[in-house]
Design a protein around this motif. Structure first.
Motif, short mmCIF file in Angstrom:
data_model
loop_
_atom_site.label_atom_id
_atom_site.label_comp_id
_atom_site.label_asym_id
_atom_site.label_seq_id
_atom_site.Cartn_x
_atom_site.Cartn_y
_atom_site.Cartn_z
N ASN A 196 0.80 -1.23 0.00
CA ASN A 196 0.00 0.00 0.00
C ASN A 196 0.83 1.28 0.00
O ASN A 196 0.88 2.01 0.98
CB ASN A 196 -0.93 0.03 1.21
N GLY A 197 1.50 1.53 -1.12
CA GLY A 197 2.22 2.80 -1.26
C GLY A 197 3.69 2.74 -0.98
O GLY A 197 4.39 3.74 -1.19
N VAL A 198 4.20 1.63 -0.49
CA VAL A 198 5.63 1.49 -0.20
C VAL A 198 6.26 0.60 -1.27
O VAL A 198 5.76 -0.49 -1.56
CB VAL A 198 5.87 0.89 1.20
N ARG A 199 7.37 1.06 -1.87
CA ARG A 199 8.00 0.30 -2.95
C ARG A 199 8.82 -0.87 -2.42
O ARG A 199 8.76 -1.97 -2.94
CB ARG A 199 8.90 1.21 -3.79
N TYR A 200 9.66 -0.60 -1.43
CA TYR A 200 10.52 -1.65 -0.87
C TYR A 200 10.93 -1.28 0.54
O TYR A 200 10.76 -0.13 0.97
CB TYR A 200 11.77 -1.87 -1.74
N ILE A 201 11.47 -2.25 1.27
CA ILE A 201 11.96 -2.02 2.63
C ILE A 201 13.33 -2.67 2.76
O ILE A 201 13.58 -3.75 2.25
CB ILE A 201 11.03 -2.64 3.68
N VAL A 202 14.24 -2.00 3.44
CA VAL A 202 15.53 -2.57 3.84
C VAL A 202 15.64 -2.43 5.35
O VAL A 202 15.43 -1.34 5.87
CB VAL A 202 16.69 -1.83 3.14
N PRO A 203 15.92 -3.53 6.09
CA PRO A 203 16.30 -4.85 5.61
C PRO A 203 15.12 -5.67 5.11
O PRO A 203 13.97 -5.38 5.42
CB PRO A 203 16.92 -5.49 6.86
N HIS A 204 15.45 -6.73 4.35
CA HIS A 204 14.42 -7.58 3.76
C HIS A 204 13.95 -8.67 4.71
O HIS A 204 12.86 -9.20 4.54
CB HIS A 204 14.95 -8.21 2.47
N HIS A 205 14.79 -9.03 5.66
CA HIS A 205 14.37 -9.95 6.71
C HIS A 205 15.18 -9.67 7.97
O HIS A 205 16.23 -9.04 7.95
CB HIS A 205 14.48 -11.42 6.27
N ILE A 206 14.63 -10.14 9.09
CA ILE A 206 15.14 -9.73 10.41
C ILE A 206 15.33 -10.94 11.31
O ILE A 206 14.47 -11.82 11.37
CB ILE A 206 14.13 -8.76 11.09
N GLN A 207 16.46 -10.94 12.01
CA GLN A 207 16.66 -11.89 13.09
C GLN A 207 16.83 -11.11 14.39
O GLN A 207 17.80 -10.36 14.55
CB GLN A 207 17.89 -12.77 12.85
N LYS A 208 15.89 -11.26 15.28
CA LYS A 208 15.85 -10.42 16.48
C LYS A 208 17.09 -10.57 17.36
O LYS A 208 17.50 -9.63 18.02
CB LYS A 208 14.59 -10.73 17.29
#
Length: 423
Positions: A337-349
């Motif tokens: 919904n309006g966001v092209r991409y996110i960095v980071p692509h995956h997360i390890q807590k």
């Protein structure tokens, strides 16, 4: 040769990563840079506006780079200039060549990819017309004018309103050229608002939105260009053509993360960013190979490059010392919904040090919007924004209390933009 850490690229990303790794206990570090000096693209960015976030003061590009170069030397971190890296393998064997060492190979425990990005050329956007001289990418023109001392032209049209193009509009004007217009295909600018104000408005240079160049004319040298308005499908509208007499056409039509070496190392590439898929530690899909800066996704501020690269250097140091956790089921991030991409692509807590920064770009201009971060349908954080634009990188920091709400496993973190209706 054997090193604990090899950093490929001696620009702002590589310098910050190498320094942070040294300060986190890695002694054996080598920086490989293909240019004749350290500092990368900053050396030709002689305008100010750098360092407001990192140093809390306004610096020119060379001044910003010099602070990191001086620190690199103070920490006795090794580097090689005029060195072209030819290959990087999955097991971190690096092949390179220069005039002093000839061909050589390096075995590293960890690698940081910091090669930066390339400019799109005329061929990438298919501008019709003759193959006359006088067509430059904005970055090439910037290097000629600022570092080599050559003026590229006197009557200029600029295609694309990326930040380099906006800065060069001002620079060419200050050097005595007549900049007729900046022509932008999209209905909004591709550069920062402050650059539009300082570089165009301050010098009465028109910005023509929803326009494009339809033809380049000239024999030996560019003589004129034809521009036209475009419709909603980005197609030229017949009857709106204008002819502008000029001798130079500068292209500021986007940047492409330079990832030939990443692909050779079998690093997974994200099709939207054109850069490696990375986790919270800036580690790629290949264990022990990290990436940061414009090689991952194109930034608008070098301060964000520095912040991201310090994270890569810190976690590369942890990897070398065997302190980085690994998991088969990280938390994925998805743009909606309006966001092209996110960095980071995956997360390890387990590898997050107190807070997590999500960086992203939106796909359109939004006013009075809200950034909403959700996990499994539950809102983790909501941030109201008065203005959002594709040209400006956005970020949201998740603190410890926010991270506690995120469940482990194969869950998804969604970032959405929701229009806020004025009351």
């Amino acid at each position: 040769m054997n090193y604990d850490l090899v950093v490929i690229g001696g620009g702002p990303a590589g310098l910050a990563a190498a320094i942070e790794a040294r300060e986190n206990g890695v002694e054996s570090i080598l920086v490989l840079e293909r240019d004749r000096e350290l500092g990368g693209i900053l050396q030709q960015c002689i305008h100010n506006g750098f360092g407001l976030h990192t140093f809390k003061e306004e610096l020119t590009g060379p001044e910003y780079a010099e602070r990191f170069i001086r620190k690199l030397k103070d920490l006795s971190i090794e580097y090689k200039l005029d060195t072209m890296v030819l290959d990087v393998t999955e097991d971190k064997l690096i092949s390179a060549v220069n005039t002093l060492d000839g061909f050589f190979q390096i075995k590293a425990k960890a690698v940081v990819l910091a090669m930066g990005c390339l400019e799109r050329t005329r061929g990438a956007i298919n501008i019709p017309g003759t193959r006359a001289s006088g067509v430059y990418t904005a970055g090439t023109a910037q290097r000629f004018v600022n570092m080599e001392g050559y003026m590229v032209g006197k009557d200029v049209v600029i295609v694309g309103s990326g930040d380099i193009g906006l800065v060069m509009a001002r620079r060419m004007t200050l050097e005595g050229a007549n900049v007729h217009a900046v022509v932008e295909l999209m209905p909004y600018s591709g550069g920062l608002a402050r650059n539009i104000v300082q570089c165009l408005n301050g010098y009465d240079i028109p910005l023509l939105l929803s326009h494009t160049v339809t033809e380049v004319r000239g024999e030996e040298r560019v003589e004129e260009v034809v521009i036209a308005k475009v419709d909603e499908d980005k197609r030229p509208i017949p009857g709106t053509e204008q002819v502008i007499a000029c001798d130079t056409l500068l292209l500021s039509v986007g940047l492409i993360p330079e990832n030939e070496l990443s692909k050779k190392a079998s690093v997974e590439i994200n099709p939207l960013t054109g850069g490696p898929v990375v986790n919270e530690s800036m580690e790629t899909s290949v264990p022990g190979i990290f990436a940061c800066g414009n090689v991952v996704h194109v930034h608008d501020l070098v301060d964000w490059v520095t912040e991201e690269s310090c994270r890569a250097g810190k976690h590369a140091a942890k990897y070398v010392k065997g302190e980085l956790s690994a998991s088969d089921e990280p938390i994925r991030t998805e743009a909606e919904n309006g966001v092209r991409y996110i960095v980071p692509h995956h997360i390890q807590k387990d590898n997050i040090d107190g807070k997590l920064t999500l960086m992203f770009r939106v796909d359109n201009v939004y006013e009075n919007a809200r950034i909403v971060i959700k996990n499994n349908g539950e809102t983790i954080k909501s941030v109201k924004k008065r203005h959002l634009a594709p040209a400006e990188m956005e970020s949201v920091k998740l603190k410890a209390k926010d991270l506690e709400k995120i469940q482990d496993g194969t869950l998804t973190v969604n970032v959405t933009v929701e229009e806020v209706v004025a009351q």
